[in-house]
Design a protein around this motif. Structure first.
Motif, PDB file in Angstrom:
ATOM      1  N   MET A 197      -0.388  18.644 -45.775  1.00  0.00           N
ATOM      2  CA  MET A 197       0.031  18.917 -47.155  1.00  0.00           C
ATOM      3  C   MET A 197      -0.130  17.648 -47.973  1.00  0.00           C
ATOM      4  SD  MET A 197       3.698  20.444 -48.423  1.00  0.00           S
ATOM      5  CE  MET A 197       3.946  20.986 -50.113  1.00  0.00           C
ATOM      6  N   GLN A 198      -0.951  17.700 -49.030  1.00  0.00           N
ATOM      7  CA  GLN A 198      -1.227  16.522 -49.832  1.00  0.00           C
ATOM      8  C   GLN A 198      -0.777  16.740 -51.275  1.00  0.00           C
ATOM      9  OE1 GLN A 198      -5.457  15.827 -49.308  1.00  0.00           O
ATOM     10  NE2 GLN A 198      -5.062  14.411 -47.632  1.00  0.00           N
ATOM     11  N   ALA A 199      -0.371  15.650 -51.894  1.00  0.00           N
ATOM     12  CA  ALA A 199       0.058  15.720 -53.289  1.00  0.00           C
ATOM     13  C   ALA A 199      -1.153  15.849 -54.202  1.00  0.00           C
ATOM     14  CB  ALA A 199       0.851  14.474 -53.659  1.00  0.00           C
ATOM     15  N   GLN A 200      -1.002  16.661 -55.250  1.00  0.00           N
ATOM     16  CA  GLN A 200      -2.003  16.671 -56.317  1.00  0.00           C
ATOM     17  C   GLN A 200      -1.751  15.444 -57.186  1.00  0.00           C
ATOM     18  OE1 GLN A 200      -2.408  20.660 -58.275  1.00  0.00           O
ATOM     19  NE2 GLN A 200      -0.650  21.167 -56.968  1.00  0.00           N
ATOM     20  N   LEU A 212      13.362  12.343 -50.497  1.00  0.00           N
ATOM     21  CA  LEU A 212      12.314  13.030 -51.262  1.00  0.00           C
ATOM     22  C   LEU A 212      11.297  12.029 -51.814  1.00  0.00           C
ATOM     23  CD1 LEU A 212      14.504  15.664 -53.118  1.00  0.00           C
ATOM     24  CD2 LEU A 212      12.733  16.140 -51.424  1.00  0.00           C
ATOM     25  N   GLN A 213      11.788  10.864 -52.217  1.00  0.00           N
ATOM     26  CA  GLN A 213      10.885   9.838 -52.748  1.00  0.00           C
ATOM     27  C   GLN A 213       9.890   9.373 -51.695  1.00  0.00           C
ATOM     28  OE1 GLN A 213      12.936   6.482 -54.409  1.00  0.00           O
ATOM     29  NE2 GLN A 213      11.055   5.341 -54.803  1.00  0.00           N
ATOM     30  N   THR A 214      10.308   9.322 -50.431  1.00  0.00           N
ATOM     31  CA  THR A 214       9.407   8.852 -49.371  1.00  0.00           C
ATOM     32  C   THR A 214       8.225   9.792 -49.162  1.00  0.00           C
ATOM     33  OG1 THR A 214      10.683   9.980 -47.624  1.00  0.00           O
ATOM     34  CG2 THR A 214      11.320   7.707 -48.178  1.00  0.00           C
ATOM     35  N   CYS A 215       8.326  11.019 -49.676  1.00  0.00           N
ATOM     36  CA  CYS A 215       7.183  11.935 -49.561  1.00  0.00           C
ATOM     37  C   CYS A 215       5.937  11.363 -50.224  1.00  0.00           C
ATOM     38  CB  CYS A 215       7.523  13.287 -50.186  1.00  0.00           C
ATOM     39  SG  CYS A 215       8.779  14.237 -49.309  1.00  0.00           S
ATOM     40  N   PHE A 216       6.137  10.487 -51.190  1.00  0.00           N
ATOM     41  CA  PHE A 216       5.004   9.939 -51.946  1.00  0.00           C
ATOM     42  C   PHE A 216       4.492   8.622 -51.363  1.00  0.00           C
ATOM     43  CE2 PHE A 216       7.395  12.645 -54.851  1.00  0.00           C
ATOM     44  CZ  PHE A 216       6.392  13.479 -55.314  1.00  0.00           C
ATOM     45  N   ASP A 217       5.067   8.198 -50.248  1.00  0.00           N
ATOM     46  CA  ASP A 217       4.546   7.026 -49.556  1.00  0.00           C
ATOM     47  C   ASP A 217       3.144   7.352 -49.047  1.00  0.00           C
ATOM     48  OD1 ASP A 217       3.872   5.112 -47.535  1.00  0.00           O
ATOM     49  OD2 ASP A 217       5.991   4.620 -47.320  1.00  0.00           O
ATOM     50  N   GLN A 223       1.554   6.439 -46.619  1.00  0.00           N
ATOM     51  CA  GLN A 223       1.490   6.585 -45.170  1.00  0.00           C
ATOM     52  C   GLN A 223       2.258   7.795 -44.658  1.00  0.00           C
ATOM     53  OE1 GLN A 223      -0.598   4.452 -43.720  1.00  0.00           O
ATOM     54  NE2 GLN A 223      -0.831   3.526 -45.749  1.00  0.00           N
ATOM     55  N   ALA A 224       2.984   8.481 -45.547  1.00  0.00           N
ATOM     56  CA  ALA A 224       3.835   9.590 -45.112  1.00  0.00           C
ATOM     57  C   ALA A 224       3.015  10.846 -44.826  1.00  0.00           C
ATOM     58  CB  ALA A 224       4.879   9.892 -46.179  1.00  0.00           C
ATOM     59  N   LEU A 225       3.443  11.576 -43.814  1.00  0.00           N
ATOM     60  CA  LEU A 225       2.871  12.884 -43.513  1.00  0.00           C
ATOM     61  C   LEU A 225       3.884  13.939 -43.953  1.00  0.00           C
ATOM     62  CD1 LEU A 225       1.406  12.274 -39.940  1.00  0.00           C
ATOM     63  CD2 LEU A 225       0.154  12.389 -42.106  1.00  0.00           C
TER      64      LEU A 225
END
Length: 288
Positions: free
Chosen positions: A1-4, A138-143, A145-147
């Motif tokens: 799952m990747q951020a737009q 929730l903020q770490t989702c945008f790291d 290196q995060a999966l």
């Protein structure tokens, strides 16, 4: 799952969509000062990570700095203005939550109804240690290196809702009152069509299948004010947004906000804001 990712020199957005909403990281690198209207079909939880932002609706103002969180009711007339320092960028988490998501959560957790509280367009949240840890997660989702897995994000959102709709969050419960009361939601759906057009109280009572006296009594119980006062407040909030975010003539704004008589609109607006609509629009850029 990747951020737009949506990026420009003025604004950067990273977005994770999930069932029932979206999680966004907003970054504004350069100092700006602009006013925009917030008119969303979803509830919005806005958490400031860095910078300063002003939200306002009617004569209410919510000034947010880093660490503050604001919950905004869906379809409410709330405007905002970023206030950025020259030496500091702006960063915020913007979490959109659908009515359906909150309905499902409220039913699954058998949350109690809210009565006797005045409907609020927005409320500052109590950022308890647990709530703070949830937002940091929730903020770490945008790291980079995060999966991020869809199931993991769903669990994080459920944790967020547990903190958001906790009995200690009285402001959040007032903002989400229609989620916790089917009767209040029926009222709000009826009132949504009455904001832009005149609707006598007798007709409102008929629409709700009630006598006039019973309607007034139940309305006061659910909204802590009369129907006329409620509609006046919503119309003026809508007009406030249009004054600051459009170049529409005052007369057109008055008609669009449900005022048949523009002079009546000017008088009502001045009573609430202390200025005529024209003066308010002209003075806004100098508001500190």
């Amino acid at each position: 799952m990747q951020a737009q990712i949506f990026s420009s020199p003025e604004l950067s957005k990273q977005i994770f969509d999930f069932k029932g909403g979206s999680l966004r990281l907003i970054e504004i690198p350069q100092p700006v000062r602009s006013c925009e209207a917030v008119a969303l079909p979803d509830y919005l939880l806005y958490h400031i990570l860095e910078g300063h932002k002003l939200f306002f609706s009617g004569n209410q103002r919510w000034e947010l700095v880093a660490g503050d969180s604001l919950l905004i009711r869906r379809q409410s007339a709330v405007s905002c203005e970023a206030r950025l320092r020259a030496d500091s960028p702006f960063r915020a988490l913007s979490i959109h939550l659908s009515q359906e998501l909150l309905d499902h959560f409220a039913q699954a957790h058998q949350l109690a109804e809210v009565t006797g509280a005045q409907t609020q367009n927005a409320a500052i949240l109590q950022v308890t240690p647990g709530f703070k840890n949830c937002l940091q997660g929730l903020q770490t989702c945008f790291d980079p290196q995060a999966l991020v897995w869809e199931t993991l994000l769903a669990h994080k959102i459920t944790e967020l809702l547990l903190h958001l709709l906790h009995p200690s969050q009285q402001g959040a419960l007032a903002v989400c009152a229609e989620v916790l009361s089917g009767r209040r939601r029926a009222y709000l759906e009826m009132l949504a069509g009455a904001i832009s057009r005149p609707l006598p109280t007798e007709e409102m009572a008929k629409t709700m299948g009630m006598s006039l006296s019973a309607f007034k009594r139940e309305f006061k119980l659910n909204f802590a004010q009369t129907p006329a006062r409620y509609l006046m407040q919503r119309r003026l909030e809508q007009a406030q947004q249009l004054l600051l975010t459009t170049a529409d003539p005052v007369q057109n704004i008055a008609l669009g906000a449900g005022f048949e008589n523009p002079s009546h609109f000017v008088q009502a607006f001045k009573r609430l804001y202390g200025q005529t609509p024209g003066e308010y629009r002209q003075d806004w850029p100098q508001v500190a």
